[in-house]
Write an enzyme that holds these catalytic residues in place. Structure first.
Site, PDB file in Angstrom:
ATOM      1  N   CYS A  10      69.018  81.912  63.084  1.00  0.00           N
ATOM      2  CA  CYS A  10      68.158  83.023  63.485  1.00  0.00           C
ATOM      3  C   CYS A  10      66.764  82.764  62.956  1.00  0.00           C
ATOM      4  CB  CYS A  10      68.721  84.362  63.033  1.00  0.00           C
ATOM      5  SG  CYS A  10      68.948  84.540  61.258  1.00  0.00           S
TER       6      CYS A  10
ATOM      7  N   ARG B  63      70.756  87.225  60.074  1.00  0.00           N
ATOM      8  CA  ARG B  63      71.458  87.712  61.254  1.00  0.00           C
ATOM      9  C   ARG B  63      72.511  86.694  61.701  1.00  0.00           C
ATOM     10  NH1 ARG B  63      66.256  88.872  64.889  1.00  0.00           N
ATOM     11  NH2 ARG B  63      65.484  87.150  63.614  1.00  0.00           N
TER      12      ARG B  63
END
Lengths: 143, 298
Positions: B249, B254
């Site tokens: 990410c 994430r």
């Protein structure tokens, strides 16, 4: 002009944090978070009056008024974002009452100089820098 | 001592490793179980102090799991000191929860896994679900007696990908980009409403498929069912059983959540998180980048 890089009131938060041992600084930031003043009635509920600070990790809205050359800063941030509230509170308390010139003279790296970077992390302190830059831009536009 | 798994959820039972998740109900009933330590790991560094699950300790990804100087995680000695100070033993069951759909909780779980901490689980739905259900939180300081967590060297070879690994992987296996569509296409270099972390270029790694992390999350904040996840990652993104996968990410938080989904919920055996992610790739010299909405090729 004095030799002080910041107006005396602005230096306050930095001196206060740096005087504390590292492990107590987060607690003081939490204190700031709970001290974020409510926005005045003429602004409350009027979201259009606020600018969302995109750099901040949680939604924070700021509004700066300049009256006769004197700055009043207002901010809102949700309770589930206490760090953001703390940052906003430091700026609201520090900037309100300063002249427009004094606010514009605050160096852009001010958030990195107040002794919080280690406790909160450089990534997080960037959110406060975003807030300061927005406040200064509003002052420049509204003075 | 390993605490028994949460067998109460029909949804969990479908996952490849049901024992990696616990429900809020199970946690509430097992807070005092011997050998169980609850850890809160948040994006907001002060949130734990405003109220946490009774008995939970705080582990902060930014300030505690990272090396303070080098962009890397703490080493074996640092991890041992940290966990000893938090009162966590090597054989404890660690249950992690956090804000923001468990991003940082999943990131902490991944770092614990680099050190081979065996039994580490997530609370499905995280902090928000616990609070939404009106469960107890407290500001009472958690005091746990210090432990002697052993010094175990971190093993990056299995779960972590470095930039050069990714470079060699392009065209060899599937890459999953879990950022927002605007970051993937290169319209923006950072997450909406987040600090610009200074990537010099926008776009994505050639061949990477776009599957934003949030697609794995259900409306109640917990993970979607296995069938729903298979539809997204297998049918949608084309992952096949037996594939090696790398997820990335912006700084790896994430993608830790996506790593958790692929590794533990869907059972891919070789999933790596590229934690350097876009803040490294987007600023590295002469690495290939694709802009626009198509994965592109090398």
């Amino acid at each position: 002009m004095t030799d002080a890089p910041l107006p005396a009131r602005r230096a306050g938060a930095g001196e206060e944090f740096r005087a504390l041992p590292e492990e107590d600084r987060l607690e003081r930031l939490r204190g700031y978070s709970s001290e974020l003043p409510p926005v005045p009635e003429h602004l409350a509920g009027n979201v259009d009056m606020y600018e969302r600070v995109a750099e901040c990790q949680s939604p924070v809205f700021i509004n700066v008024e300049v009256t006769d050359g004197v700055v009043a800063m207002h901010a809102t941030a949700p309770p589930e974002a206490p760090t953001t509230r703390g940052f906003a509170s430091i700026l609201v308390q520090g900037l309100t009452g300063l002249t427009a010139d004094e606010v514009l003279a605050i160096p852009g790296d001010y958030p990195q100089t107040i002794g919080l970077t280690k406790s909160v992390s450089p990534l997080r302190i960037a959110g406060m820098t975003g807030m300061l830059v927005r406040a200064q831009r509003q002052v420049a536009e509204k003075r | 001592m390993t605490v028994e798994h949460d067998n109460s959820s029909a949804k969990f039972a479908e996952y490849a490793a049901p024992g990696r998740l616990v429900t809020t109900e199970w946690l509430a009933a097992n807070l005092d179980a011997p050998g169980l330590v609850v850890v809160e790991s948040d994006e907001d560094v002060l949130l734990y102090e405003t109220g946490h699950i009774p008995g939970a300790v705080k582990v902060d990804w930014h300030t505690e799991l990272n090396d303070p100087v080098v962009r890397d995680y703490v080493d074996g000695k640092g991890f041992a000191e940290l966990l000893s100070r938090k009162g966590i033993s090597r054989d404890d069951t660690v249950v992690i929860y956090g804000d923001k759909n468990n991003w940082w909780a999943a990131y902490a779980l991944w770092v614990f896994s680099l050190f081979g901490h065996e039994d580490v689980r997530l609370v499905d739905g995280g902090r928000d679900k616990w609070i939404a259900e009106g469960r107890e939180i407290t500001t009472e300081k958690t005091v746990r007696p210090a432990t002697e967590y052993p010094v175990v060297e971190r093993d990056d070879s299995v779960l972590r990908a470095y930039k050069d690994d990714v470079l060699a992987f392009i065209g060899q296996g599937p890459l999953i980009d879990v950022r927002s569509p605007e970051e993937y296409s290169g319209e923006r270099t950072h997450m909406p409403a987040y600090p610009d972390e200074s990537s010099l270029r926008g776009g994505h790694i050639p061949t990477a498929k776009s599957v934003p992390w949030s697609r794995a999350v259900a409306e109640d904040g917990g993970f979607k069912t296995r069938a729903e996840l298979e539809e997204i990652y297998q049918d949608g993104a084309g992952l096949k059983a037996g594939d090696d996968v790398i997820a990335y990410c912006r700084i790896g938080e994430r993608s830790s959540l996506t790593w958790f989904v692929l590794q533990h919920l869907l059972g891919f055996e070789n999933v790596r998180n590229y934690d350097g992610s876009w803040t490294e790739w987007g600023s590295a010299v002469r690495v290939p980048i694709v802009t626009g909405t198509e994965p592109g090729s090398l």
